[in-house]
Design a protein around this motif. Structure first.
Motif, short mmCIF file in Angstrom:
data_model
loop_
_atom_site.label_atom_id
_atom_site.label_comp_id
_atom_site.label_asym_id
_atom_site.label_seq_id
_atom_site.Cartn_x
_atom_site.Cartn_y
_atom_site.Cartn_z
N SER A 56 43.53 45.85 46.26
CA SER A 56 42.45 45.83 47.25
C SER A 56 41.35 46.80 46.85
CB SER A 56 43.00 46.16 48.64
OG SER A 56 43.87 45.15 49.08
N ASN A 57 40.83 46.60 45.65
CA ASN A 57 39.71 47.41 45.18
C ASN A 57 39.12 46.76 43.93
OD1 ASN A 57 42.42 49.14 44.14
ND2 ASN A 57 40.90 48.75 42.54
N PHE A 58 37.91 47.14 43.61
CA PHE A 58 37.28 46.72 42.36
C PHE A 58 37.51 47.80 41.30
CE2 PHE A 58 34.69 44.64 45.69
CZ PHE A 58 34.83 43.32 45.28
N SER A 59 37.46 47.40 40.05
CA SER A 59 37.69 48.35 38.97
C SER A 59 36.40 49.03 38.52
CB SER A 59 38.34 47.65 37.77
OG SER A 59 37.50 46.63 37.27
N SER A 60 35.25 48.50 38.96
CA SER A 60 33.98 49.11 38.60
C SER A 60 32.88 48.59 39.52
CB SER A 60 33.61 48.77 37.14
OG SER A 60 33.34 47.39 37.00
N ILE A 61 31.75 49.26 39.53
CA ILE A 61 30.60 48.82 40.31
C ILE A 61 30.11 47.47 39.79
CG2 ILE A 61 28.17 49.29 40.77
CD1 ILE A 61 29.91 50.93 42.52
N ASN A 90 36.23 49.03 48.38
CA ASN A 90 36.98 50.06 47.65
C ASN A 90 36.78 49.88 46.16
OD1 ASN A 90 38.12 51.09 50.03
ND2 ASN A 90 39.80 49.60 49.96
N ILE A 91 36.68 51.01 45.47
CA ILE A 91 36.53 50.95 44.02
C ILE A 91 37.46 51.98 43.39
CG2 ILE A 91 34.59 52.57 44.05
CD1 ILE A 91 33.49 51.08 41.60
N VAL A 452 40.85 56.03 44.45
CA VAL A 452 40.25 54.86 45.10
C VAL A 452 39.28 55.36 46.16
CG1 VAL A 452 40.64 52.78 46.47
CG2 VAL A 452 42.24 53.40 44.65
N LYS A 453 38.02 55.06 45.97
CA LYS A 453 36.99 55.58 46.87
C LYS A 453 36.27 54.43 47.57
CE LYS A 453 36.08 59.51 43.77
NZ LYS A 453 36.95 59.09 42.68
#
Length: 569
Positions: A56-61, A90-91, A452-453
């Motif tokens: 539940s997050n991306f690995s980069s912008i 989330n990234i 994870v931010k």
């Protein structure tokens, strides 16, 4: 009753037709309604799954920018051009450690006078020069040249045994004595006597045997036991340098050309330095030696004064000495001893103490926190035990985050909001390695900044697709209307006077009206005051009140052009 039965029948029929017919109905309603909208949306776990992401997050912008537009198009099919969506997601943004090796030119360009560092401020200058845009929490693994600090070592009983074996054929009695007594015999006249050169040779045997990973320029200060004429054990130290191929004895000061003061030299110093050191120079002229007995005596010559005196003498006798020339100069004193010696090196028109230094390559990690570069706080072995751990390492990141936070609260009781601390600690996961973590002081305690931010990006709809968009929405305030009226009163006197009187833009087409070109000037005035540092490409949607036979809100889209002005977008 009949109406209720009919309703139940319709619901049953819908359930039989498809999985979720309400979706079809909802889509039909959405596509039939076209609106220019603004929405805030936070991605859910289901959203990440629908994008075929395993977490539940991306690995980069960049990944977020690439995948979110399709999601928005599906969720908001009725939105038209100029619609905006602020998306929170989330990234995964773990600490990334950049690696850099300082080049020869970097030292000079960073303002250093040498091609090596001597203190932490030199490293800070280099990192500031190389990374002027560093952000809080950035890390760099830096390789650089530094003055070698001797590694402390002490000969063990096994080392003396090795010496006894390896040097038995060269120094039979001495080698046997060293192996038996675990020391070097320095008793004068004994067959087992060790000279300093023999001791150096013995230590080289040890260093070459047990150190196979030395770096070029590295120094080893080796302590050994001697047995002297007074039948006392005295520990001494000898320093060795590794040149990349082998070890050799290293002198703390370089060898220089010997020079001894003559009586005329004392007279020369007394004359040349009479104005600078009148009492000491007078005493020197009277006695022909440097007074060095009591430091509180006005005739006393300090080390700095002796260097000044030596510069006078050496410049007199060796006027053409090149920079870097080393002299070992001996002179008479009155005090604890009759003579003293200084080893000095020529530097410009004067001399300074000469010491040999060894330059070696070092690699260390530095973190940018609180506006400067420093090494991260490294946990010591005892720190882990104080935190209640059985071993000096962590094996669970949640545990590390919790306990290190408490540790920092105790270590920095006067921390202020926003203070950041970079921490290095040992972490075990199939093997032991160093991990780094950033903590920030918020709400009265140090909080771990997780990998994870949560991030937010704005997207704009251009009529066919959603694209990352930096548009800022802004509505004129009362102060803005007044500011425009004052700033543009000489350019548009009638319109500005009307604006100042009524607090809105007249768009009726009369003599006091604001046309589109005039409105763009007004928007430039407000945005230049509001956001003077806006970058080229920054967008704004500006809303303001107009009068055109009635009051209404008008919105214009503008963008910062390369010439620094705001233009319609």
């Amino acid at each position: 009753m009949k109406k209720l039965l009919i309703l139940i029948g319709v619901v049953g029929l819908l359930s039989a037709v498809g999985c979720n017919p309400m979706d079809d109905i909802y889509d039909e309603i959405d596509t039939s309604l076209k609106v220019e909208g603004t929405v805030d949306y936070t991605l859910t776990d289901d959203d990440y799954s629908s994008l075929d992401l395993s977490h539940s997050n991306f690995s980069s912008i960049d990944e977020a920018k690439a995948l979110i537009p399709a999601l928005l198009k599906k969720k908001y099919p009725a939105f038209t051009a100029n619609s905006l969506a602020k998306v929170t997601f989330n990234i995964y943004d773990p600490i990334s450690i950049k690696e850099y090796t300082v080049t020869d030119s970097d030292y000079n360009e960073a303002g250093l006078s040498t091609d090596y560092v001597t203190e932490i401020s030199d490293i800070q200058d280099i990192l500031k020069f190389k990374y002027p845009q560093a952000k809080e929490g950035d890390y760099v693994k830096l390789t650089y040249n530094a003055i070698a600090t001797p590694i402390q070592d002490t000969l063990t009983n096994d080392d003396y045994d090795l010496i006894g074996t390896e040097l038995a054929s060269q120094y039979s009695d001495a080698a046997s004595s060293a192996a038996y007594n675990n020391d070097f015999d320095k008793r004068t006249g004994k067959s087992s006597y060790w000279t300093d050169d023999m001791i150096a040779e013995a230590i080289l045997v040890v260093l070459n045997d047990r150190i196979d990973d030395a770096s070029e320029g590295e120094l080893y200060a080796v302590t050994y036991d001697t047995f002297n004429d007074n039948y006392e054990h005295v520990f001494q130290t000898m320093t060795f340098r590794y040149d990349g191929n082998e070890f050799s004895k290293f002198n703390s000061t370089p060898d220089g050309e010997y020079y001894q003061y003559t009586q005329s030299d004392y007279s020369l110093v007394a004359t040349e330095l009479a104005d600078e050191y009148p009492t000491a120079a007078s005493n020197l002229a009277d006695h022909g030696n440097f007074y060095r007995k009591y430091t509180d005596n006005s005739s006393y010559w300090t080390d700095e004064m002796l260097i000044d005196a030596a510069s006078v003498v050496l410049n007199e006798h060796f006027p053409d000495a090149a920079d870097g020339k080393v002299f070992e100069i001996e002179f008479d004193t009155y005090g604890a001893s009759n003579t003293e010696t200084l080893t000095l090196v020529k530097n410009g028109n004067s001399y300074e103490p000469a010491t040999s230094i060894s330059i070696t390559e070092e690699t260390n990690v530095f973190a940018y926190t609180n506006g400067t570069w420093n090494e991260p706080l490294t946990l010591e072995k005892q720190d882990y035990y104080d935190m209640g751990l059985n071993y000096p390492d962590f094996d669970n990141m949640d545990d590390a985050a919790y306990k290190i936070g408490i540790f920092l609260n105790k270590k920095y009781p006067y921390a202020e909001p926003g203070d950041m601390v970079a921490v290095a600690f040992d972490y075990y996961s199939g093997g032991l390695r160093t991990r780094y973590a950033n903590f920030i002081f918020e709400d009265g305690a140090f909080q771990y900044i997780p990998a994870v931010k949560e991030k937010s990006l704005q997207f704009g709809y251009d009529g066919s697709t959603w694209v990352p968009d930096n548009t800022i929405q802004y509505t004129f305030t009362t102060a803005d209307y007044n500011f425009v009226a004052v700033e543009l009163k000489d350019v548009y006197p009638d319109a500005a006077s009307n604006l100042l009187s009524f607090g809105n833009f007249n768009r009726t087409g009369g003599s006091t009206s604001w046309n589109d070109e005039m409105m763009l000037d007004a928007i430039n005035v407000v945005l230049d005051n509001l956001d003077p540092g806006a970058e080229v490409g920054q967008k704004y949607q500006v809303s303001y009140t107009i009068y055109a036979g009635g009051y209404s809100i008008e919105t214009k889209s503008v963008i910062k052009a390369e010439d620094g002005t705001w233009v319609y977008n």
